[in-house]
Design a protein around this motif. Structure first.
Motif, PDB file in Angstrom:
ATOM      1  N   GLY A 226     -25.273 -35.138  15.045  1.00  0.00           N
ATOM      2  CA  GLY A 226     -25.757 -35.796  13.835  1.00  0.00           C
ATOM      3  C   GLY A 226     -26.877 -36.766  14.140  1.00  0.00           C
ATOM      4  N   GLY A 227     -26.969 -37.818  13.340  1.00  0.00           N
ATOM      5  CA  GLY A 227     -28.073 -38.756  13.426  1.00  0.00           C
ATOM      6  C   GLY A 227     -27.937 -39.747  14.572  1.00  0.00           C
ATOM      7  N   THR A 228     -29.079 -40.191  15.087  1.00  0.00           N
ATOM      8  CA  THR A 228     -29.115 -41.103  16.223  1.00  0.00           C
ATOM      9  C   THR A 228     -28.490 -42.453  15.876  1.00  0.00           C
ATOM     10  N   GLU A 229     -28.723 -42.943  14.668  1.00  0.00           N
ATOM     11  CA  GLU A 229     -28.180 -44.236  14.274  1.00  0.00           C
ATOM     12  C   GLU A 229     -26.654 -44.180  14.181  1.00  0.00           C
ATOM     13  N   THR A 230     -26.133 -43.080  13.627  1.00  0.00           N
ATOM     14  CA  THR A 230     -24.681 -42.926  13.551  1.00  0.00           C
ATOM     15  C   THR A 230     -24.073 -42.866  14.938  1.00  0.00           C
ATOM     16  N   ALA A 231     -24.754 -42.193  15.861  1.00  0.00           N
ATOM     17  CA  ALA A 231     -24.253 -42.093  17.235  1.00  0.00           C
ATOM     18  C   ALA A 231     -24.147 -43.465  17.886  1.00  0.00           C
ATOM     19  N   ALA A 232     -25.075 -44.361  17.568  1.00  0.00           N
ATOM     20  CA  ALA A 232     -25.019 -45.711  18.137  1.00  0.00           C
ATOM     21  C   ALA A 232     -23.752 -46.432  17.683  1.00  0.00           C
ATOM     22  N   PHE A 247     -23.102 -36.464  22.650  1.00  0.00           N
ATOM     23  CA  PHE A 247     -23.918 -36.623  21.454  1.00  0.00           C
ATOM     24  C   PHE A 247     -25.048 -35.604  21.458  1.00  0.00           C
ATOM     25  N   GLU A 248     -25.164 -34.815  20.400  1.00  0.00           N
ATOM     26  CA  GLU A 248     -26.328 -33.958  20.182  1.00  0.00           C
ATOM     27  C   GLU A 248     -27.000 -34.496  18.936  1.00  0.00           C
ATOM     28  N   LEU A 249     -28.168 -35.130  19.111  1.00  0.00           N
ATOM     29  CA  LEU A 249     -28.730 -35.975  18.056  1.00  0.00           C
ATOM     30  C   LEU A 249     -30.065 -35.443  17.545  1.00  0.00           C
ATOM     31  N   GLY A 250     -30.849 -36.333  16.991  1.00  0.00           N
ATOM     32  CA  GLY A 250     -32.054 -35.935  16.290  1.00  0.00           C
ATOM     33  C   GLY A 250     -33.190 -35.518  17.198  1.00  0.00           C
ATOM     34  N   GLY A 251     -34.219 -34.994  16.574  1.00  0.00           N
ATOM     35  CA  GLY A 251     -35.404 -34.576  17.309  1.00  0.00           C
ATOM     36  C   GLY A 251     -36.660 -34.782  16.482  1.00  0.00           C
ATOM     37  N   ASN A 277     -34.651 -22.624   7.348  1.00  0.00           N
ATOM     38  CA  ASN A 277     -33.522 -23.424   6.864  1.00  0.00           C
ATOM     39  C   ASN A 277     -34.005 -24.736   6.230  1.00  0.00           C
ATOM     40  N   GLN A 278     -35.146 -24.646   5.521  1.00  0.00           N
ATOM     41  CA  GLN A 278     -35.753 -25.804   4.849  1.00  0.00           C
ATOM     42  C   GLN A 278     -36.154 -26.907   5.838  1.00  0.00           C
ATOM     43  N   GLY A 279     -36.350 -26.541   7.094  1.00  0.00           N
ATOM     44  CA  GLY A 279     -36.655 -27.550   8.111  1.00  0.00           C
ATOM     45  C   GLY A 279     -35.445 -28.364   8.515  1.00  0.00           C
ATOM     46  N   GLU A 280     -34.275 -27.976   8.035  1.00  0.00           N
ATOM     47  CA  GLU A 280     -33.055 -28.736   8.292  1.00  0.00           C
ATOM     48  C   GLU A 280     -32.308 -28.177   9.513  1.00  0.00           C
ATOM     49  N   ILE A 281     -33.029 -28.061  10.617  1.00  0.00           N
ATOM     50  CA  ILE A 281     -32.449 -27.685  11.903  1.00  0.00           C
ATOM     51  C   ILE A 281     -32.962 -28.698  12.918  1.00  0.00           C
ATOM     52  N   CYS A 282     -32.078 -29.198  13.754  1.00  0.00           N
ATOM     53  CA  CYS A 282     -32.513 -30.227  14.699  1.00  0.00           C
ATOM     54  C   CYS A 282     -33.604 -29.730  15.630  1.00  0.00           C
ATOM     55  N   GLY A 452     -30.294 -33.051  24.455  1.00  0.00           N
ATOM     56  CA  GLY A 452     -31.544 -33.790  24.419  1.00  0.00           C
ATOM     57  C   GLY A 452     -31.672 -34.842  25.501  1.00  0.00           C
ATOM     58  N   MET A 453     -32.909 -35.326  25.651  1.00  0.00           N
ATOM     59  CA  MET A 453     -33.214 -36.448  26.516  1.00  0.00           C
ATOM     60  C   MET A 453     -33.534 -37.651  25.626  1.00  0.00           C
ATOM     61  N   LYS A 454     -33.708 -38.803  26.243  1.00  0.00           N
ATOM     62  CA  LYS A 454     -34.013 -40.054  25.524  1.00  0.00           C
ATOM     63  C   LYS A 454     -32.992 -40.272  24.401  1.00  0.00           C
ATOM     64  N   ASP A 455     -33.452 -40.526  23.181  1.00  0.00           N
ATOM     65  CA  ASP A 455     -32.526 -40.828  22.082  1.00  0.00           C
ATOM     66  C   ASP A 455     -32.011 -39.581  21.379  1.00  0.00           C
ATOM     67  N   SER A 456     -32.207 -38.420  21.982  1.00  0.00           N
ATOM     68  CA  SER A 456     -31.752 -37.176  21.363  1.00  0.00           C
ATOM     69  C   SER A 456     -30.385 -36.722  21.854  1.00  0.00           C
ATOM     70  N   GLY A 457     -29.725 -37.529  22.672  1.00  0.00           N
ATOM     71  CA  GLY A 457     -28.363 -37.151  22.998  1.00  0.00           C
ATOM     72  C   GLY A 457     -27.891 -37.546  24.370  1.00  0.00           C
ATOM     73  N   ILE A 458     -26.583 -37.349  24.554  1.00  0.00           N
ATOM     74  CA  ILE A 458     -25.905 -37.589  25.825  1.00  0.00           C
ATOM     75  C   ILE A 458     -25.024 -36.378  26.088  1.00  0.00           C
ATOM     76  N   GLY A 459     -25.108 -35.823  27.279  1.00  0.00           N
ATOM     77  CA  GLY A 459     -24.264 -34.687  27.617  1.00  0.00           C
ATOM     78  C   GLY A 459     -24.967 -33.380  27.323  1.00  0.00           C
ATOM     79  N   ARG A 460     -24.330 -32.299  27.704  1.00  0.00           N
ATOM     80  CA  ARG A 460     -24.900 -30.971  27.525  1.00  0.00           C
ATOM     81  C   ARG A 460     -23.840 -30.042  26.948  1.00  0.00           C
ATOM     82  N   GLU A 461     -24.306 -29.050  26.205  1.00  0.00           N
ATOM     83  CA  GLU A 461     -23.432 -28.004  25.694  1.00  0.00           C
ATOM     84  C   GLU A 461     -23.897 -26.670  26.264  1.00  0.00           C
TER      85      GLU A 461
END
Length: 485
Positions: A226-232, A247-251, A277-282, A452-461
């Motif tokens: 989800g969103g980076t702010e929610t992840a915080a 966390f798999e976050l925004g891009g 998908n209306q641009g609604e894919i991370c 992701g890297m930086k603020d786009s997430g923690i961990g890998r899937e």
């Protein structure tokens, strides 16, 4: 009116407080159903069921757990059209897209991880003839799984499948905006006879049900998309309890389009990567950086193709885009575009709400939008819009392109368009993103780590990475007599 129930301990149950939320259909804006407004009490009930089910589920052979996952995959596949229609109605994507992409990928998630757990290998090191070191992976217990609204079944199953395969039980909290496919999944779990309590689904708001799940002392791991702010916020809640988190976050994903690219391929794929998908894919492309010598031609052809995209009824086979997910999200996207206009950036096409036909005038439709800017620093270039909005910006040379691509807090994905193999390899290394595509987009292999890297997430899937996330590694050193080796 459809009413969804929670799925807890193998039973469909109403929320304990008796409260429900309205579920809106993006296509028309109308309320078509209700879902539980679950509270901490419902989460407690689900976690207790998952905790009680964990010892028996953990004790099953891997082959036995895998067979349940294969049965779930088969059952979803048999109901593909039902799932596709439900997802389209809930999220707004064209039915044909749900049928061809989202639901098949959800099926593949269960099949892939059912196979992966059977072929997972452990590490062993013989330190000396008398000493053997080996690593043992053990499931952690109850997995708390929080999934988003944009790919509701696909991303939910990408969490549930590896969690169950690894021997964990689960409590999942799907997005309150798109509960329908998760409820259908619960029916499938019940239909195939998954043991009670192994997988529970609690519906409701993030600030109630989601927060209770994150803070629950009997949930040792949290996976959130989800969103980076929610992840915080989640991170602050989970850290004092030493939970394992992913966390798999925004891009704010860039495409670097060099003058030597295959122009036809770059145009066709970038239109799709920007507005699918209306641009609604991370992973959607939202920033196009085009080499100066190619910029005029590329911009003209790109805008021409974007104007031809059909925004229409998601039930229609020829609609490329459907409505955005909610009225609030439509207002958010429109606000980004309006502020960009106010700041002097040029809207080359789109930038407005649209009504495909009279019967859909209350739906949440927005035209695919292209914005031209020379500056990589304004809000429209820095913040995740998560809608059908893309910017076009020139770059002078390689260094300028990489600098602009890396100029945001995000680092989820990037695309490179060039025929120069050496340049492609250097750019892939220099761009700070977890997923890089060269001359393509959205080709995924579940064996490859994703995140992701930086603020786009923690961990890998993906592959062993997903299975490792849902397990705890234990290193064991064994002293043996030589005659026993």
């Amino acid at each position: 009116m459809d009413r969804i129930l929670n799925y807890i301990d193998g039973a469909f149950v109403p929320p304990l407080a008796g409260q429900y939320l309205d579920n809106h259909e993006p296509r028309t804006g109308a309320v078509y159903g209700q879902l539980p407004d679950s509270t901490a009490a419902d989460v407690d009930r689900a976690v207790a069921a998952a905790k009680a089910a964990f010892p028996a589920w953990q004790a099953l052979k891997r082959q036995e757990r895998a067979q349940y996952l294969y049965k779930i995959a088969d059952a979803i596949e048999k109901k593909l059209d039902l799932f596709a229609k439900a997802e389209s109605r809930d999220q707004g994507k064209p039915i044909h897209l749900a049928r061809s992409m989202d639901i098949p990928r959800a099926v593949e998630n269960f099949r892939f991880f059912a196979g992966a757990i059977l072929h997972q290998q452990e590490k062993a090191f013989q330190t000396s003839p008398e000493v053997l070191n080996y690593t043992r992976r053990e499931p952690m217990g109850v997995a708390g799984l929080i999934s988003p609204w944009n790919l509701p079944l696909y991303l939910l199953t990408w969490k549930i499948a590896p969690a169950l395969a690894a021997g964990n039980t689960a409590v999942a909290k799907p997005s309150e905006l798109t509960p329908a496919t998760a409820f259908l999944l619960a029916e499938v779990l019940d239909e195939v006879g998954l043991p009670k309590g192994v997988c529970n689904l609690v519906f409701g708001l993030g600030e109630k049900a989601g927060d209770a799940l994150v803070a629950h002392p009997d949930v040792p791991l949290i996976s959130f998309t989800g969103g980076t702010e929610t992840a915080a916020v989640i991170g602050r809640r989970a850290a004092p309890l030493y939970k394992k988190i992913s966390f798999e976050l925004g891009g704010k994903n860039p495409a670097l389009i060099f003058a030597d690219c295959d122009l036809d391929a770059a145009l066709a794929t970038t239109v799709r990567s920007s507005f699918l998908n209306q641009g609604e894919i991370c992973l959607c492309t939202s920033r196009l950086f085009v080499e100066e010598s190619l910029l005029p031609k590329f911009t003209e052809l790109f805008v021409e193709r974007v104007r031809q995209l059909k925004v229409g009824d998601p039930e229609s086979q020829d609609s490329f885009m459907g409505p955005l997910v909610s009225a609030e999200h439509q207002d958010k996207v429109a606000g980004f575009v309006q502020r960009a206009r106010t700041q002097g950036h040029r809207v080359l096409c789109g930038g407005e709400r649209v009504t495909p036909q009279k019967s859909l005038e209350k739906g949440y439709y927005f035209a695919p939008t292209v914005i031209s800017t020379d500056d990589a620093s304004p809000e429209i270039m820095q913040q995740e819009v998560f809608g059908p909005v893309v910017t076009i910006t020139p770059f002078r040379d390689y260094a300028d392109a990489v600098c602009k691509a890396n100029s945001t807090r995000y680092g989820l994905a990037a695309t490179i368009w060039t025929r120069n193999l050496e340049r492609a390899h250097h750019a892939a290394a220099d761009i700070k993103a977890g997923q890089i595509w060269v001359n393509t987009w959205m080709l995924r292999d579940l064996r490859v780590p994703f995140g992701g890297m930086k603020d786009s997430g923690i961990g890998r899937e993906g592959g062993d990475y997903s299975l490792e996330f849902y397990t705890e590694e234990k290193n064991i050193c064994l002293q043996l007599g030589r005659n026993q080796l």
